[in-house]
Design an enzyme around this catalytic site. Structure first.
Site, mmCIF file in Angstrom:
data_model
loop_
_atom_site.group_PDB
_atom_site.id
_atom_site.type_symbol
_atom_site.label_atom_id
_atom_site.label_comp_id
_atom_site.label_asym_id
_atom_site.label_seq_id
_atom_site.Cartn_x
_atom_site.Cartn_y
_atom_site.Cartn_z
ATOM 1 N N ARG A 1 44.773 -45.370 5.065
ATOM 2 C CA ARG A 1 44.738 -46.825 5.196
ATOM 3 C C ARG A 1 44.793 -47.429 3.799
ATOM 4 N NH1 ARG A 1 40.937 -44.886 8.974
ATOM 5 N NH2 ARG A 1 41.422 -45.463 11.137
ATOM 6 N N LYS B 1 36.303 -47.643 7.509
ATOM 7 C CA LYS B 1 36.425 -48.168 8.872
ATOM 8 C C LYS B 1 35.615 -47.347 9.854
ATOM 9 C CE LYS B 1 39.803 -49.765 12.247
ATOM 10 N NZ LYS B 1 41.231 -49.997 12.529
ATOM 11 N N HIS C 1 50.640 -50.588 6.009
ATOM 12 C CA HIS C 1 50.424 -49.643 7.110
ATOM 13 C C HIS C 1 51.674 -48.823 7.406
ATOM 14 C CE1 HIS C 1 48.396 -48.100 10.651
ATOM 15 N NE2 HIS C 1 49.464 -48.387 11.380
ATOM 16 N N ARG D 1 51.305 -45.098 6.585
ATOM 17 C CA ARG D 1 50.479 -44.326 7.525
ATOM 18 C C ARG D 1 51.233 -44.073 8.828
ATOM 19 N NH1 ARG D 1 45.019 -43.102 8.732
ATOM 20 N NH2 ARG D 1 44.281 -43.690 10.811
ATOM 21 N N HIS E 1 42.260 -39.445 13.051
ATOM 22 C CA HIS E 1 41.993 -39.949 14.400
ATOM 23 C C HIS E 1 41.216 -38.914 15.208
ATOM 24 C CE1 HIS E 1 45.328 -42.951 13.748
ATOM 25 N NE2 HIS E 1 44.458 -43.681 14.411
ATOM 26 N N TYR F 1 52.903 -42.915 17.948
ATOM 27 C CA TYR F 1 53.831 -42.872 16.816
ATOM 28 C C TYR F 1 54.759 -41.667 16.908
ATOM 29 C CZ TYR F 1 51.320 -46.613 14.402
ATOM 30 O OH TYR F 1 50.766 -47.817 14.050
#
Length: 323
Positions: free
Chosen positions: A166, A193, A270, A273, A296, A305
């Site tokens: 990020r 985050k 972004h 990423r 994740h 993605y």
């Protein structure tokens, strides 16, 4: 006249001191309930609302519902996205709650105004393009690496892509977060985050697009021996001591995209990423490989993605070629 005994005074002082420390700790917990970027965004939104109210001689705290409605209408007229307008309303609400005032955002007329704005300008913002491998090569090739700024931008783009970081994670990297290994480097990511510390491996490759080589060239040229990896460079080539803000990542990506002849409006921070995950799908990497690099915990976003990257693979529309 009665006097408190020394033991009583000592006990009271001890209690008061401990209470003050608890108050400070409690405030610290509240302050860290949100990420640094979120806190900065809320603070910026509130300053914007205060300045707007001052310009029109309206009261910002406590604000009336009508004032908030006029403010968000002005934002909509200026072309702000709905998601940004909604965040401004949240910022106003949070400030009122912290100051123990009723939130004007809960007024039915403010809610109705938000719904109307959403219908008029749309809730969905246009998603930014993923910087897939070919785009990364085009961007890097277009960067002028004869300049110090170019060396920094190249290293940021390649390392940001390789680590699937990020924006805030990328700019917060320091020299201590880089661990040298025989096959490459291990980058320690402080994921604010999710409040986690992640270790991501970057493999050394024999290519002009090796993120490790790009990082080393930038570090050596900038004379960085400790502290933040990515810093501002002024027009005289002077390198700042402090880390960049996360907003600079988007500027770096857009600048490189424009230099490569791409539309800079289609790219953002972004994009790095999302780009590596999308490309990993094209290259046949599994979901677990993507999750390991992004951090994740669930496969949903990575799968989304990767499926975009595989959209033409095993596609039944290809049957038309058999006619």
């Amino acid at each position: 006249m009665a006097h408190s005994s020394p033991s009583v005074r000592s006990s009271t002082t001890l209690v008061d001191t401990k209470l003050q420390q608890l108050i400070q700790d409690a405030r610290s917990h509240i302050d860290h309930a949100r990420s640094d970027n979120t806190r900065r965004a809320y603070a910026s939104d509130w300053r914007s609302f205060e300045n707007w109210c001052a310009a029109y001689e309206l009261v910002s705290l406590p604000a009336e519902a009508a004032t908030v409605i006029l403010y968000i209408t002005d934002l909509a007229n200026d072309g702000y996205k709905f998601s940004t307008i909604r965040r401004h309303v949240s910022s106003i609400s949070i400030r009122h709650k912290l100051m123990q005032h009723p939130s004007p955002a809960r007024d039915i007329h403010v809610i109705a105004a938000l719904d109307g704005i959403a219908r008029k300008i749309g809730k969905m913002s246009t998603p930014k393009r993923a910087a897939e491998l070919d785009y990364i090569a085009m961007m890097v090739d277009a960067i002028d690496t004869s300049r110090l700024l170019g060396l920094r931008d190249k290293a940021m783009i390649l390392l940001g892509f390789a680590t699937a970081s990020r924006r805030s994670e990328l700019v917060n990297l320091t020299t201590k977060d880089i661990e040298r290994k025989a096959r490459g480097i291990v980058v320690t990511i402080h994921a604010h985050k999710t409040n986690e510390i992640l270790r991501k491996g970057i493999v050394a490759v024999h290519s002009d697009y090796c993120p490790i080589r790009a990082l080393d060239e930038w570090i050596e040229a900038a004379g960085i021996t400790s502290g933040p990896l990515f810093r501002a460079v002024n027009r005289y080539g002077h390198v700042a001591d402090k880390a960049l803000t996360s907003q600079v990542v988007a500027k770096v990506v857009k600048r490189a995209a424009e230099a490569a002849g791409l539309n800079p409006d289609e790219f953002a921070g972004h994009s790095l990423r999302s780009g590596i995950v999308t490309t990993s799908g094209q290259k046949g990497f599994n979901i677990q490989a993507g999750m390991k690099q992004t951090g994740h915990k669930t496969p949903g976003m990575v799968m989304r993605y990767q499926q975009e990257g595989q959209i033409f693979d095993n596609n039944i529309s290809s049957m038309l070629g058999d006619l």
